[in-house]
Motif scaffolding. Structure first.
Motif, PDB file in Angstrom:
ATOM      1  N   THR A  60       0.833  -1.202   0.000  1.00 25.48           N
ATOM      2  CA  THR A  60       0.000   0.000   0.000  1.00 25.48           C
ATOM      3  C   THR A  60       0.867   1.251   0.000  1.00 25.48           C
ATOM      4  N   GLU A  61       1.881   1.254   0.823  1.00 26.88           N
ATOM      5  CA  GLU A  61       2.777   2.411   0.915  1.00 26.88           C
ATOM      6  C   GLU A  61       3.539   2.662  -0.385  1.00 26.88           C
ATOM      7  N   ASN A  62       3.603   1.647  -1.226  1.00 22.80           N
ATOM      8  CA  ASN A  62       4.296   1.774  -2.506  1.00 22.80           C
ATOM      9  C   ASN A  62       3.327   1.852  -3.682  1.00 22.80           C
ATOM     10  N   GLY A  63       2.094   2.229  -3.391  1.00 23.76           N
ATOM     11  CA  GLY A  63       1.125   2.477  -4.450  1.00 23.76           C
ATOM     12  C   GLY A  63       0.442   1.253  -5.011  1.00 23.76           C
ATOM     13  N   MET A  64       0.587   0.119  -4.366  1.00 29.08           N
ATOM     14  CA  MET A  64      -0.034  -1.117  -4.847  1.00 29.08           C
ATOM     15  C   MET A  64      -1.124  -1.531  -3.870  1.00 29.08           C
ATOM     16  N   GLU A  65      -2.164  -0.714  -3.775  1.00 27.71           N
ATOM     17  CA  GLU A  65      -3.192  -0.873  -2.757  1.00 27.71           C
ATOM     18  C   GLU A  65      -4.084  -2.085  -2.993  1.00 27.71           C
ATOM     19  N   PRO A  66      -4.316  -2.842  -1.918  1.00 33.48           N
ATOM     20  CA  PRO A  66      -5.284  -3.943  -2.011  1.00 33.48           C
ATOM     21  C   PRO A  66      -6.700  -3.390  -1.916  1.00 33.48           C
ATOM     22  N   GLN A  67      -7.661  -4.252  -2.152  1.00 39.69           N
ATOM     23  CA  GLN A  67      -9.066  -3.923  -1.929  1.00 39.69           C
ATOM     24  C   GLN A  67      -9.371  -4.282  -0.476  1.00 39.69           C
ATOM     25  N   TRP A  68      -9.105  -3.355   0.445  1.00 40.05           N
ATOM     26  CA  TRP A  68      -9.279  -3.630   1.864  1.00 40.05           C
ATOM     27  C   TRP A  68     -10.735  -3.947   2.193  1.00 40.05           C
ATOM     28  N   PRO A  69     -10.959  -4.819   3.158  1.00 46.30           N
ATOM     29  CA  PRO A  69     -12.317  -5.010   3.673  1.00 46.30           C
ATOM     30  C   PRO A  69     -12.787  -3.723   4.363  1.00 46.30           C
ATOM     31  N   ALA A  70     -14.045  -3.694   4.758  1.00 41.03           N
ATOM     32  CA  ALA A  70     -14.616  -2.527   5.436  1.00 41.03           C
ATOM     33  C   ALA A  70     -13.900  -2.256   6.751  1.00 41.03           C
ATOM     34  N   SER A  71     -13.979  -1.025   7.201  1.00 41.16           N
ATOM     35  CA  SER A  71     -13.319  -0.607   8.444  1.00 41.16           C
ATOM     36  C   SER A  71     -13.741  -1.463   9.631  1.00 41.16           C
ATOM     37  N   ALA A  72     -15.012  -1.798   9.709  1.00 40.89           N
ATOM     38  CA  ALA A  72     -15.491  -2.620  10.830  1.00 40.89           C
ATOM     39  C   ALA A  72     -14.837  -3.999  10.815  1.00 40.89           C
ATOM     40  N   THR A  73     -14.623  -4.550   9.649  1.00 42.04           N
ATOM     41  CA  THR A  73     -13.961  -5.857   9.535  1.00 42.04           C
ATOM     42  C   THR A  73     -12.518  -5.764   9.996  1.00 42.04           C
ATOM     43  N   LEU A  74     -11.801  -4.748   9.559  1.00 47.03           N
ATOM     44  CA  LEU A  74     -10.397  -4.598   9.958  1.00 47.03           C
ATOM     45  C   LEU A  74     -10.281  -4.380  11.461  1.00 47.03           C
ATOM     46  N   ALA A  75     -11.172  -3.576  12.032  1.00 50.12           N
ATOM     47  CA  ALA A  75     -11.160  -3.350  13.484  1.00 50.12           C
ATOM     48  C   ALA A  75     -11.461  -4.644  14.228  1.00 50.12           C
ATOM     49  N   ARG A  76     -12.378  -5.444  13.704  1.00 45.26           N
ATOM     50  CA  ARG A  76     -12.715  -6.734  14.310  1.00 45.26           C
ATOM     51  C   ARG A  76     -11.516  -7.686  14.227  1.00 45.26           C
ATOM     52  N   TRP A  77     -10.789  -7.641  13.105  1.00 45.59           N
ATOM     53  CA  TRP A  77      -9.586  -8.470  12.985  1.00 45.59           C
ATOM     54  C   TRP A  77      -8.594  -8.134  14.091  1.00 45.59           C
ATOM     55  N   LYS A  78      -8.373  -6.847  14.305  1.00 48.57           N
ATOM     56  CA  LYS A  78      -7.433  -6.424  15.353  1.00 48.57           C
ATOM     57  C   LYS A  78      -7.901  -6.931  16.711  1.00 48.57           C
ATOM     58  N   GLU A  79      -9.144  -6.727  17.016  1.00 50.06           N
ATOM     59  CA  GLU A  79      -9.694  -7.154  18.305  1.00 50.06           C
ATOM     60  C   GLU A  79      -9.586  -8.671  18.478  1.00 50.06           C
ATOM     61  N   THR A  80      -9.949  -9.417  17.456  1.00 51.78           N
ATOM     62  CA  THR A  80      -9.899 -10.881  17.518  1.00 51.78           C
ATOM     63  C   THR A  80      -8.480 -11.376  17.713  1.00 51.78           C
ATOM     64  N   PHE A  81      -7.565 -10.836  16.923  1.00 51.30           N
ATOM     65  CA  PHE A  81      -6.176 -11.280  16.998  1.00 51.30           C
ATOM     66  C   PHE A  81      -5.585 -10.994  18.374  1.00 51.30           C
ATOM     67  N   LEU A  82      -5.718  -9.755  18.837  1.00 51.25           N
ATOM     68  CA  LEU A  82      -5.107  -9.380  20.108  1.00 51.25           C
ATOM     69  C   LEU A  82      -5.734 -10.130  21.278  1.00 51.25           C
ATOM     70  N   ALA A  83      -7.024 -10.378  21.222  1.00 49.17           N
ATOM     71  CA  ALA A  83      -7.668 -11.155  22.293  1.00 49.17           C
ATOM     72  C   ALA A  83      -7.106 -12.571  22.340  1.00 49.17           C
ATOM     73  N   ALA A  84      -6.925 -13.199  21.193  1.00 48.05           N
ATOM     74  CA  ALA A  84      -6.372 -14.557  21.150  1.00 48.05           C
ATOM     75  C   ALA A  84      -4.930 -14.566  21.634  1.00 48.05           C
ATOM     76  N   TRP A  85      -4.167 -13.574  21.220  1.00 47.63           N
ATOM     77  CA  TRP A  85      -2.764 -13.500  21.633  1.00 47.63           C
ATOM     78  C   TRP A  85      -2.661 -13.276  23.136  1.00 47.63           C
ATOM     79  N   ASP A  86      -3.455 -12.317  23.644  1.00 45.74           N
ATOM     80  CA  ASP A  86      -3.435 -12.020  25.083  1.00 45.74           C
ATOM     81  C   ASP A  86      -3.832 -13.229  25.919  1.00 45.74           C
ATOM     82  N   ALA A  87      -4.805 -13.993  25.437  1.00 46.78           N
ATOM     83  CA  ALA A  87      -5.303 -15.150  26.188  1.00 46.78           C
ATOM     84  C   ALA A  87      -4.317 -16.307  26.205  1.00 46.78           C
ATOM     85  N   SER A  88      -3.343 -16.291  25.310  1.00 47.17           N
ATOM     86  CA  SER A  88      -2.464 -17.450  25.178  1.00 47.17           C
ATOM     87  C   SER A  88      -0.999 -17.192  25.492  1.00 47.17           C
TER      88      SER A  88
END
Length: 136
Positions: A60-88
């Motif tokens: 993305t920083e080099n001009g090759m942008e992906p088709q990102w999912p919606a903001s709510a999906t990306l925020a949910r990814w962060k929450e899901t990942f960090l919760a799993a990492w914190d729990a383990s």
């Protein structure tokens, strides 16, 4: 085939391939997020998801942008990942400095993704349109 300049990505074939690659990375992230048990600190996806995000951010920083999912999906990814990492992570008895610094790195990785996706959306005006990704 459309070609508009001399750059490696200045033609339709290259951009189609790039879309396939970024789509694959996003699909792999979505698949991991659909199975939070695969995100435990000692699981391969705990290492690979941030790597996939990092690659997408660099692209993305080099001009090759992906088709990102919606903001709510990306925020949910962060929450899901960090919760799993914190729990383990504590079960692995990591050094306190490693635990702290790795958590900061993970947060920064997800925040970078969110910021880049938001900036891209601001330019195009269509971020809230949900990109279909596998498992989401």
């Amino acid at each position: 085939m459309g070609t508009w300049s001399h750059g490696n990505f200045d033609n339709d074939t290259a951009l189609d391939w790039l879309d396939d690659i970024t789509g694959q990375l996003l699909d792999e992230i979505a698949e991991a997020m659909a199975s939070p048990q695969s995100l435990g600190a000692d699981e391969p996806d705990a290492d690979l998801v941030p790597c996939r995000i990092e690659l997408l951010c660099v692209m993305t920083e080099n001009g090759m942008e992906p088709q990102w999912p919606a903001s709510a999906t990306l925020a949910r990814w962060k929450e899901t990942f960090l919760a799993a990492w914190d729990a383990s992570i504590d079960a692995l008895e990591p050094d306190a400095d490693y635990r702290h610094n790795r958590r900061l790195t993970l947060e920064a990785t997800f925040d970078r993704m969110l910021a880049l996706a938001a900036a891209q959306a601001d330019e195009s005006g269509d971020w809230e349109e949900e990109r279909e990704v596998g498992g989401d």
